[in-house]
Design a protein around this motif. Structure first.
Motif, mmCIF file in Angstrom:
data_model
loop_
_atom_site.group_PDB
_atom_site.id
_atom_site.type_symbol
_atom_site.label_atom_id
_atom_site.label_comp_id
_atom_site.label_asym_id
_atom_site.label_seq_id
_atom_site.Cartn_x
_atom_site.Cartn_y
_atom_site.Cartn_z
ATOM 1 N N SER A 124 -0.229 -5.832 -9.933
ATOM 2 C CA SER A 124 0.489 -5.028 -8.945
ATOM 3 C C SER A 124 -0.435 -3.912 -8.489
ATOM 4 O O SER A 124 -1.154 -3.313 -9.292
ATOM 5 N N ILE A 126 -0.729 -0.361 -6.094
ATOM 6 C CA ILE A 126 -0.028 0.708 -5.385
ATOM 7 C C ILE A 126 -1.054 1.568 -4.672
ATOM 8 O O ILE A 126 -1.918 2.167 -5.305
ATOM 9 N N SER A 127 -0.984 1.603 -3.346
ATOM 10 C CA SER A 127 -1.888 2.420 -2.542
ATOM 11 C C SER A 127 -1.172 3.682 -2.105
ATOM 12 O O SER A 127 -0.083 3.625 -1.534
ATOM 13 N N SER A 128 -1.770 4.826 -2.399
ATOM 14 C CA SER A 128 -1.211 6.112 -1.999
ATOM 15 C C SER A 128 -1.740 6.501 -0.627
ATOM 16 O O SER A 128 -2.859 6.141 -0.269
ATOM 17 N N PRO A 129 -0.958 7.229 0.163
ATOM 18 C CA PRO A 129 -1.425 7.633 1.492
ATOM 19 C C PRO A 129 -2.653 8.542 1.453
ATOM 20 O O PRO A 129 -3.437 8.569 2.391
ATOM 21 N N MET A 168 -5.715 4.579 -5.021
ATOM 22 C CA MET A 168 -5.096 3.312 -5.370
ATOM 23 C C MET A 168 -5.037 3.161 -6.883
ATOM 24 O O MET A 168 -5.964 3.549 -7.602
ATOM 25 N N SER A 202 4.990 7.653 -0.236
ATOM 26 C CA SER A 202 5.084 6.611 0.786
ATOM 27 C C SER A 202 4.021 5.561 0.485
ATOM 28 O O SER A 202 3.080 5.363 1.265
ATOM 29 N N PRO A 203 4.179 4.894 -0.642
ATOM 30 C CA PRO A 203 3.107 3.985 -1.067
ATOM 31 C C PRO A 203 3.229 2.600 -0.440
ATOM 32 O O PRO A 203 4.273 2.214 0.078
ATOM 33 N N SER A 204 2.138 1.860 -0.538
ATOM 34 C CA SER A 204 2.132 0.440 -0.209
ATOM 35 C C SER A 204 2.024 -0.314 -1.531
ATOM 36 O O SER A 204 1.088 -0.101 -2.300
ATOM 37 N N VAL A 205 3.007 -1.166 -1.825
ATOM 38 C CA VAL A 205 3.048 -1.882 -3.094
ATOM 39 C C VAL A 205 2.836 -3.370 -2.841
ATOM 40 O O VAL A 205 3.527 -3.971 -2.023
ATOM 41 N N LYS A 206 1.863 -3.965 -3.547
ATOM 42 C CA LYS A 206 1.560 -5.379 -3.387
ATOM 43 C C LYS A 206 1.512 -6.053 -4.762
ATOM 44 O O LYS A 206 1.175 -5.424 -5.757
ATOM 45 N N TYR A 207 1.836 -7.350 -4.787
ATOM 46 C CA TYR A 207 1.817 -8.134 -6.018
ATOM 47 C C TYR A 207 1.095 -9.455 -5.759
ATOM 48 O O TYR A 207 1.105 -9.971 -4.650
#
Length: 224
Positions: A124, A126-129, A168, A202-207
């Motif tokens: 997983s 998680i990218s932070s702004p 990230m 306001s993160p971007s979450v990817k798996y």
């Protein structure tokens, strides 16, 4: 023998290169990356592996480095990029960076996330702004890991990673087989178990889920 990601960054630096193949058949790309694994040994890379996305179209190259080999990371990265010119016709390098391991757990009491060819890896991201939020997102990622890992039946180990060059963080889990990994993903509610930790960001979450297709350690190859 196995590759591993330590639970801290005291003795080993970790790097990930993410490729998006531009060819239908990726066997040639994987073979080229195997040769890349061999070449990195002279630069101080003690272990390498190749991960292939099960459902997506990403290939991830992982390298573990002796600390003294990464004192000048900018030069090392440029050297590695120059060694990947033969891959450019087969894939686009979408991301590359060093990561710091800052926490982890295993079911067998070891101090690293160990894996071999054929294992399943779920990741997983998680990218932070911005970097201003990275400290808080790093601890939110740790809280998510601590709340989930003990309940993940079939997962043997996991580690939290923080990117050195981008805001990230990631969680890297090793599974015995694919079935328990699928079971966990299908039965866990991300909105209830993950998003509450991130609600003020306001993160971007990817798996993604990967199959370990190749492992090389200390000059010795583990057959795939």
């Amino acid at each position: 023998m196995a590759c591993f990601v330590p639970f801290d960054n005291k003795n080993l630096d970790v790097t990930l290169f993410v490729f998006k193949p531009t060819v239908v058949l990726v066997d040639e790309l994987i073979e080229s990356l195997k040769q890349f694994c061999v070449c990195t040994e002279d630069l101080g890379c003690t272990q390498t592996c190749i991960l292939k996305s099960i459902h997506g179209n990403l290939i991830v190259w992982y390298g573990g480095w002796k600390k003294k080999s990464t004192e000048n990371k900018e030069v090392l990265i440029q050297t590695l990029l120059s060694m990947l010119t033969n891959v450019s016709s087969m894939a686009i390098l979408t991301q590359h960076s060093f990561f710091d391991s800052y926490a982890g757990e295993s079911k067998d009491g070891s101090n690293a996330a160990k894996f071999s060819t054929g294992n399943i890896i779920s990741m997983s991201l998680i990218s932070s702004p911005s970097f201003s939020e990275l400290h808080d997102v790093t601890y939110a990622n740790l809280a998510i890991f601590k709340s989930r890992f003990s309940k993940m039946e079939g997962a043997t180990s996991g580690v939290c990673l923080k990117c050195q060059t981008m805001p990230m963080v990631a969680c890297f889990y090793v599974w015995k087989t694919l079935l328990p990994c699928y079971s966990w993903i299908l039965n866990s509610d991300c909105r209830k178990t993950v998003l509450p930790y991130l609600d003020r960001f306001s993160p971007s979450v990817k798996y993604d889920i990967f199959w370990v297709v190749y492992v090389r350690e200390n000059g010795g190859e583990i057959k795939n």
